[in-house]
Scaffold this motif. Sequence first.
Motif, PDB file in Angstrom:
ATOM      1  N   ALA A   6       1.115  -0.943   0.246  1.00  0.00           N
ATOM      2  CA  ALA A   6      -0.139  -0.198   0.201  1.00  0.00           C
ATOM      3  C   ALA A   6       0.799   1.102  -0.524  1.00  0.00           C
ATOM      4  O   ALA A   6       0.611   2.270  -1.276  1.00  0.00           O
ATOM      5  CB  ALA A   6      -0.616  -0.329   1.450  1.00  0.00           C
ATOM      6  N   LEU A   7       2.105   1.119   0.555  1.00  0.00           N
ATOM      7  CA  LEU A   7       3.039   2.811   0.652  1.00  0.00           C
ATOM      8  C   LEU A   7       3.154   2.456  -0.727  1.00  0.00           C
ATOM      9  O   LEU A   7       3.652   3.842  -1.039  1.00  0.00           O
ATOM     10  CB  LEU A   7       3.888   1.894   1.820  1.00  0.00           C
ATOM     11  CG  LEU A   7       3.858   2.515   3.020  1.00  0.00           C
ATOM     12  CD1 LEU A   7       4.429   1.316   3.764  1.00  0.00           C
ATOM     13  CD2 LEU A   7       3.310   3.907   3.465  1.00  0.00           C
ATOM     14  N   LEU A   8       4.122   1.783  -1.243  1.00  0.00           N
ATOM     15  CA  LEU A   8       4.422   1.679  -2.502  1.00  0.00           C
ATOM     16  C   LEU A   8       3.396   2.446  -3.615  1.00  0.00           C
ATOM     17  O   LEU A   8       4.344   2.295  -4.935  1.00  0.00           O
ATOM     18  CB  LEU A   8       5.378   0.350  -3.390  1.00  0.00           C
ATOM     19  CG  LEU A   8       6.195  -0.281  -2.178  1.00  0.00           C
ATOM     20  CD1 LEU A   8       6.737  -1.563  -3.069  1.00  0.00           C
ATOM     21  CD2 LEU A   8       7.436   0.995  -2.332  1.00  0.00           C
ATOM     22  N   GLN A   9       1.738   2.052  -3.271  1.00  0.00           N
ATOM     23  CA  GLN A   9       0.956   2.602  -4.454  1.00  0.00           C
ATOM     24  C   GLN A   9       1.431   3.849  -4.935  1.00  0.00           C
ATOM     25  O   GLN A   9       0.980   5.031  -3.579  1.00  0.00           O
ATOM     26  CB  GLN A   9      -0.284   1.724  -3.927  1.00  0.00           C
ATOM     27  CG  GLN A   9      -0.208   0.631  -3.712  1.00  0.00           C
ATOM     28  CD  GLN A   9      -0.244  -0.491  -5.816  1.00  0.00           C
ATOM     29  OE1 GLN A   9      -0.973   0.241  -6.752  1.00  0.00           O
ATOM     30  NE2 GLN A   9       1.110  -1.450  -5.840  1.00  0.00           N
ATOM     31  N   PRO A  10       1.363   4.925  -5.730  1.00  0.00           N
ATOM     32  CA  PRO A  10       1.309   6.143  -6.235  1.00  0.00           C
ATOM     33  C   PRO A  10       0.115   6.451  -5.763  1.00  0.00           C
ATOM     34  O   PRO A  10      -0.918   6.259  -6.188  1.00  0.00           O
ATOM     35  CB  PRO A  10       1.591   6.229  -7.604  1.00  0.00           C
ATOM     36  CG  PRO A  10       1.105   5.060  -7.913  1.00  0.00           C
ATOM     37  CD  PRO A  10       1.380   3.651  -7.043  1.00  0.00           C
ATOM     38  N   SER A  11       0.196   7.996  -5.473  1.00  0.00           N
ATOM     39  CA  SER A  11      -0.434   8.736  -5.332  1.00  0.00           C
ATOM     40  C   SER A  11      -1.009   9.770  -5.720  1.00  0.00           C
ATOM     41  O   SER A  11      -0.232  10.802  -5.955  1.00  0.00           O
ATOM     42  CB  SER A  11      -1.549   8.949  -3.591  1.00  0.00           C
ATOM     43  OG  SER A  11      -2.471   9.240  -3.320  1.00  0.00           O
ATOM     44  N   PRO A  12      -2.256  10.445  -6.794  1.00  0.00           N
ATOM     45  CA  PRO A  12      -2.300  11.886  -6.926  1.00  0.00           C
ATOM     46  C   PRO A  12      -2.542  13.067  -6.110  1.00  0.00           C
ATOM     47  O   PRO A  12      -1.798  14.329  -7.172  1.00  0.00           O
ATOM     48  CB  PRO A  12      -3.482  11.356  -7.873  1.00  0.00           C
ATOM     49  CG  PRO A  12      -5.112  10.481  -7.400  1.00  0.00           C
ATOM     50  CD  PRO A  12      -3.577   9.521  -6.712  1.00  0.00           C
ATOM     51  N   ASN A  13      -2.885  12.720  -5.479  1.00  0.00           N
ATOM     52  CA  ASN A  13      -3.180  13.630  -4.626  1.00  0.00           C
ATOM     53  C   ASN A  13      -1.981  13.775  -3.421  1.00  0.00           C
ATOM     54  O   ASN A  13      -2.396  13.328  -2.422  1.00  0.00           O
ATOM     55  CB  ASN A  13      -4.378  13.661  -3.753  1.00  0.00           C
ATOM     56  CG  ASN A  13      -4.779  15.331  -3.636  1.00  0.00           C
ATOM     57  OD1 ASN A  13      -4.132  15.941  -2.675  1.00  0.00           O
ATOM     58  ND2 ASN A  13      -5.907  16.043  -2.846  1.00  0.00           N
ATOM     59  N   PRO A  14      -1.172  14.927  -3.715  1.00  0.00           N
ATOM     60  CA  PRO A  14      -0.240  14.569  -2.213  1.00  0.00           C
ATOM     61  C   PRO A  14      -0.680  14.881  -0.422  1.00  0.00           C
ATOM     62  O   PRO A  14      -0.866  14.586  -0.081  1.00  0.00           O
ATOM     63  CB  PRO A  14       0.621  16.072  -2.636  1.00  0.00           C
ATOM     64  CG  PRO A  14       0.484  16.284  -3.496  1.00  0.00           C
ATOM     65  CD  PRO A  14      -0.653  16.529  -3.805  1.00  0.00           C
TER      66      PRO A  14
END
Length: 63
Positions: A11-19
């Motif tokens: 889950a930590l390695l998944q990119p997130s579009p919103n900071p």
Amino acid sequence: MAEAFAPTVEALLQPSPNPIEQEDEFEAIANQLADELTASLGPDVPTLPDSTMSRAGIYQEHP
């Protein structure tokens, strides 16, 4: 232990579009990971005093 942490690490390695979401998600995942680690270690693990992690505590024996 590695199997227990695998979903959290994934889950930590998944990119997130919103900071902002990423920061909140990171905090939630980090808290979950800390809870899992605490649960796996048990209640008899000694803790370190806060001074251990301070700059003065780290360098106390070095002039």
